[in-house]
Design a protein around this motif. Structure first.
Motif, PDB file in Angstrom:
ATOM      1  N   ILE A  55      -8.856   1.668  -6.083  1.00 48.76           N
ATOM      2  CA  ILE A  55      -9.573   0.568  -6.719  1.00 48.76           C
ATOM      3  C   ILE A  55     -10.139  -0.365  -5.650  1.00 48.76           C
ATOM      4  O   ILE A  55      -9.403  -0.830  -4.765  1.00 48.76           O
ATOM      5  CB  ILE A  55      -8.639  -0.233  -7.655  1.00 48.76           C
ATOM      6  CG1 ILE A  55      -8.029   0.682  -8.727  1.00 48.76           C
ATOM      7  CG2 ILE A  55      -9.391  -1.393  -8.286  1.00 48.76           C
ATOM      8  CD1 ILE A  55      -9.026   1.317  -9.651  1.00 48.76           C
ATOM      9  N   ASN A  56     -11.435  -0.645  -5.729  1.00 45.65           N
ATOM     10  CA  ASN A  56     -12.064  -1.626  -4.848  1.00 45.65           C
ATOM     11  C   ASN A  56     -12.113  -2.960  -5.573  1.00 45.65           C
ATOM     12  O   ASN A  56     -13.067  -3.281  -6.271  1.00 45.65           O
ATOM     13  CB  ASN A  56     -13.474  -1.183  -4.461  1.00 45.65           C
ATOM     14  CG  ASN A  56     -14.132  -2.164  -3.498  1.00 45.65           C
ATOM     15  OD1 ASN A  56     -13.468  -2.759  -2.652  1.00 45.65           O
ATOM     16  ND2 ASN A  56     -15.431  -2.353  -3.633  1.00 45.65           N
ATOM     17  N   ASN A 119     -14.402  -4.048  -8.588  1.00 43.43           N
ATOM     18  CA  ASN A 119     -13.644  -3.902  -9.824  1.00 43.43           C
ATOM     19  C   ASN A 119     -12.575  -4.981  -9.927  1.00 43.43           C
ATOM     20  O   ASN A 119     -11.970  -5.369  -8.919  1.00 43.43           O
ATOM     21  CB  ASN A 119     -12.958  -2.531  -9.875  1.00 43.43           C
ATOM     22  CG  ASN A 119     -13.927  -1.395  -9.669  1.00 43.43           C
ATOM     23  OD1 ASN A 119     -14.776  -1.140 -10.513  1.00 43.43           O
ATOM     24  ND2 ASN A 119     -13.823  -0.706  -8.550  1.00 43.43           N
ATOM     25  N   ARG A 120     -12.341  -5.426 -11.126  1.00 36.85           N
ATOM     26  CA  ARG A 120     -11.189  -6.270 -11.414  1.00 36.85           C
ATOM     27  C   ARG A 120     -10.405  -5.597 -12.523  1.00 36.85           C
ATOM     28  O   ARG A 120     -10.901  -5.458 -13.646  1.00 36.85           O
ATOM     29  CB  ARG A 120     -11.609  -7.682 -11.833  1.00 36.85           C
ATOM     30  CG  ARG A 120     -10.406  -8.608 -12.005  1.00 36.85           C
ATOM     31  CD  ARG A 120     -10.783  -9.985 -12.475  1.00 36.85           C
ATOM     32  NE  ARG A 120      -9.591 -10.798 -12.671  1.00 36.85           N
ATOM     33  CZ  ARG A 120      -9.571 -11.957 -13.330  1.00 36.85           C
ATOM     34  NH1 ARG A 120     -10.694 -12.435 -13.837  1.00 36.85           N
ATOM     35  NH2 ARG A 120      -8.443 -12.625 -13.475  1.00 36.85           N
ATOM     36  N   VAL A 121      -9.210  -5.140 -12.194  1.00 37.37           N
ATOM     37  CA  VAL A 121      -8.374  -4.402 -13.139  1.00 37.37           C
ATOM     38  C   VAL A 121      -7.282  -5.335 -13.652  1.00 37.37           C
ATOM     39  O   VAL A 121      -6.467  -5.846 -12.876  1.00 37.37           O
ATOM     40  CB  VAL A 121      -7.752  -3.157 -12.477  1.00 37.37           C
ATOM     41  CG1 VAL A 121      -6.811  -2.451 -13.444  1.00 37.37           C
ATOM     42  CG2 VAL A 121      -8.840  -2.213 -11.998  1.00 37.37           C
ATOM     43  N   MET A 122      -7.266  -5.554 -14.964  1.00 38.02           N
ATOM     44  CA  MET A 122      -6.268  -6.419 -15.595  1.00 38.02           C
ATOM     45  C   MET A 122      -5.522  -5.595 -16.646  1.00 38.02           C
ATOM     46  O   MET A 122      -6.134  -5.070 -17.584  1.00 38.02           O
ATOM     47  CB  MET A 122      -6.937  -7.629 -16.239  1.00 38.02           C
ATOM     48  CG  MET A 122      -7.579  -8.573 -15.227  1.00 38.02           C
ATOM     49  SD  MET A 122      -8.784  -9.711 -15.965  1.00 38.02           S
ATOM     50  CE  MET A 122     -10.176  -8.601 -16.190  1.00 38.02           C
ATOM     51  N   VAL A 136      -5.632   0.308  -2.811  1.00 40.81           N
ATOM     52  CA  VAL A 136      -6.315  -0.811  -3.465  1.00 40.81           C
ATOM     53  C   VAL A 136      -6.885  -1.741  -2.403  1.00 40.81           C
ATOM     54  O   VAL A 136      -6.160  -2.177  -1.502  1.00 40.81           O
ATOM     55  CB  VAL A 136      -5.355  -1.589  -4.389  1.00 40.81           C
ATOM     56  CG1 VAL A 136      -6.042  -2.835  -4.955  1.00 40.81           C
ATOM     57  CG2 VAL A 136      -4.868  -0.697  -5.520  1.00 40.81           C
ATOM     58  N   ASN A 137      -8.165  -2.041  -2.510  1.00 40.87           N
ATOM     59  CA  ASN A 137      -8.813  -2.968  -1.591  1.00 40.87           C
ATOM     60  C   ASN A 137      -8.913  -4.328  -2.267  1.00 40.87           C
ATOM     61  O   ASN A 137      -9.963  -4.738  -2.755  1.00 40.87           O
ATOM     62  CB  ASN A 137     -10.207  -2.449  -1.212  1.00 40.87           C
ATOM     63  CG  ASN A 137     -10.872  -3.335  -0.171  1.00 40.87           C
ATOM     64  OD1 ASN A 137     -10.214  -3.976   0.647  1.00 40.87           O
ATOM     65  ND2 ASN A 137     -12.198  -3.369  -0.185  1.00 40.87           N
ATOM     66  N   VAL A 149       9.183   0.623  -8.828  1.00 40.89           N
ATOM     67  CA  VAL A 149       7.888   0.117  -8.370  1.00 40.89           C
ATOM     68  C   VAL A 149       7.566   0.754  -7.028  1.00 40.89           C
ATOM     69  O   VAL A 149       8.375   0.696  -6.094  1.00 40.89           O
ATOM     70  CB  VAL A 149       7.907  -1.423  -8.225  1.00 40.89           C
ATOM     71  CG1 VAL A 149       6.563  -1.929  -7.711  1.00 40.89           C
ATOM     72  CG2 VAL A 149       8.253  -2.082  -9.545  1.00 40.89           C
ATOM     73  N   HIS A 150       6.372   1.367  -6.927  1.00 41.14           N
ATOM     74  CA  HIS A 150       5.899   1.950  -5.666  1.00 41.14           C
ATOM     75  C   HIS A 150       4.515   1.368  -5.374  1.00 41.14           C
ATOM     76  O   HIS A 150       3.566   1.636  -6.109  1.00 41.14           O
ATOM     77  CB  HIS A 150       5.793   3.477  -5.768  1.00 41.14           C
ATOM     78  CG  HIS A 150       7.073   4.156  -6.166  1.00 41.14           C
ATOM     79  ND1 HIS A 150       7.965   4.663  -5.247  1.00 41.14           N
ATOM     80  CD2 HIS A 150       7.605   4.398  -7.391  1.00 41.14           C
ATOM     81  CE1 HIS A 150       8.999   5.199  -5.887  1.00 41.14           C
ATOM     82  NE2 HIS A 150       8.804   5.049  -7.187  1.00 41.14           N
ATOM     83  N   LEU A 151       4.396   0.594  -4.312  1.00 41.79           N
ATOM     84  CA  LEU A 151       3.125   0.001  -3.931  1.00 41.79           C
ATOM     85  C   LEU A 151       2.819   0.384  -2.494  1.00 41.79           C
ATOM     86  O   LEU A 151       3.657   0.171  -1.603  1.00 41.79           O
ATOM     87  CB  LEU A 151       3.175  -1.529  -4.058  1.00 41.79           C
ATOM     88  CG  LEU A 151       3.637  -2.110  -5.405  1.00 41.79           C
ATOM     89  CD1 LEU A 151       3.699  -3.625  -5.330  1.00 41.79           C
ATOM     90  CD2 LEU A 151       2.711  -1.683  -6.517  1.00 41.79           C
ATOM     91  N   SER A 152       1.626   0.955  -2.251  1.00 42.11           N
ATOM     92  CA  SER A 152       1.312   1.393  -0.892  1.00 42.11           C
ATOM     93  C   SER A 152      -0.199   1.368  -0.662  1.00 42.11           C
ATOM     94  O   SER A 152      -0.994   1.463  -1.599  1.00 42.11           O
ATOM     95  CB  SER A 152       1.854   2.811  -0.637  1.00 42.11           C
ATOM     96  OG  SER A 152       1.237   3.750  -1.498  1.00 42.11           O
ATOM     97  N   GLY A 153      -0.572   1.244   0.632  1.00 41.48           N
ATOM     98  CA  GLY A 153      -1.978   1.305   1.009  1.00 41.48           C
ATOM     99  C   GLY A 153      -2.814   0.216   0.357  1.00 41.48           C
ATOM    100  O   GLY A 153      -3.853   0.498  -0.231  1.00 41.48           O
ATOM    101  N   ILE A 154      -2.367  -1.028   0.481  1.00 43.50           N
ATOM    102  CA  ILE A 154      -3.036  -2.139  -0.182  1.00 43.50           C
ATOM    103  C   ILE A 154      -3.589  -3.112   0.848  1.00 43.50           C
ATOM    104  O   ILE A 154      -2.859  -3.596   1.717  1.00 43.50           O
ATOM    105  CB  ILE A 154      -2.068  -2.861  -1.147  1.00 43.50           C
ATOM    106  CG1 ILE A 154      -1.653  -1.885  -2.262  1.00 43.50           C
ATOM    107  CG2 ILE A 154      -2.709  -4.115  -1.741  1.00 43.50           C
ATOM    108  CD1 ILE A 154      -0.512  -2.375  -3.113  1.00 43.50           C
TER     109      ILE A 154
END
Length: 264
Positions: A55-56, A119-122, A136-137, A149-154
């Motif tokens: 997601i940009n 993009n804005r993802v809500m 995610v950029n 919860v797995h969050l990476s490459g942000i």
């Protein structure tokens, strides 16, 4: 006469298909010049896998006690044609929800630095899902979750209001804040962060803390903690009676442990 009847039936069938298609499009996406808005809702079972990737732009996730997942995405571009070249795909089953960016073939403008789509993802998600967000950029803000919860490459700051299971946060170009009420047997892992890290712990939590590869200070502003070993770039400590691991490594910034009630 038979040919006329067949022709009329064909026209009616085509009109029905066209009407169904447009009904779907109107309810799924509202398009204006340079903007597309997507609104969808789904039912998810407890423990469902939710993945957001590629997601940009910003990702903002609220959580609720219902079983309904609500998707709201606003996409903007200077050239409306870029909205079709760089799409957001939403795929759903009762046990999964996948939202990801996809570039169509022949996106020459994007290849040469043009045609960017923001993009804005809500999202509104059930608390009892497992979340993976990667590539995610933009900033990622997550509400209270009972699942892993797995969050990476942000490329942006990360905030998780509350985690009550295993959490892994890796490869973050920005600050990290996470609240922890309880942990599963695999604990919490934070690694590869270019920014400060703040971990807000419930007061009755028991854990073993291992911090290494730190380029900054570390503070333990929490009760019932015993420091076992400490150096300039590392720390080992026990919270309460110890137990589940909290591993933090490769942080270019300070690390703070604070009480979840706001005590500093």
């Amino acid at each position: 006469m038979k040919l006329k009847v067949m022709f009329v039936l064909l026209v009616v069938a085509m009109a029905w298909v066209w009407g169904r298609h447009n009904y779907h499009e109107v309810n799924a996406a509202v398009v204006t010049e340079g903007q597309k808005e997507i609104r969808q809702s789904f039912q998810l079972t407890a423990g469902a896998q939710v993945e957001v990737r590629g997601i940009n732009g910003a990702v903002d996730i609220e959580t609720t006690d219902s079983n309904t997942a609500e998707v709201h995405i606003i996409r903007t571009a200077k050239d409306s044609s870029d909205l079709d070249r760089q799409q957001i795909i939403v795929e759903q089953t009762p046990t999964s929800l996948n939202i990801y960016g996809k570039k169509t073939e022949g996106s020459w403008r994007a290849m040469f630095g043009g045609g960017s789509v923001h993009n804005r993802v809500m999202l509104k998600l059930p608390r009892r899902v497992e979340l993976t967000t990667k590539g995610v950029n933009g900033p990622v803000i997550v509400g209270e979750l009972d699942g892993a919860v797995h969050l990476s490459g942000i490329n942006g700051r990360v905030e998780v209001a509350q985690s009550a299971n295993f959490a892994e946060i890796a490869g973050i170009n920005g600050g990290v804040t996470i609240g922890v009420t309880r942990l599963g047997p695999d604990g919490l892992t934070v690694k590869g962060v270019n920014g400060g890290v703040e971990i807000r712990l419930a007061q009755d939590l028991n854990a073993d803390v291992d911090v290494k590869g730190l380029n900054g200070s570390v503070s333990l502003n929490i009760p019932n903690v015993t420091t076992q070993e400490r150096s300039r770039s590392s720390l080992q400590a026990q919270i309460g009676t110890g137990g589940v691991p909290i591993n933090i490594k490769g942080v270019n910034g300070g690390v703070r442990f604070v009480s979840a009630n706001g005590t500093r």
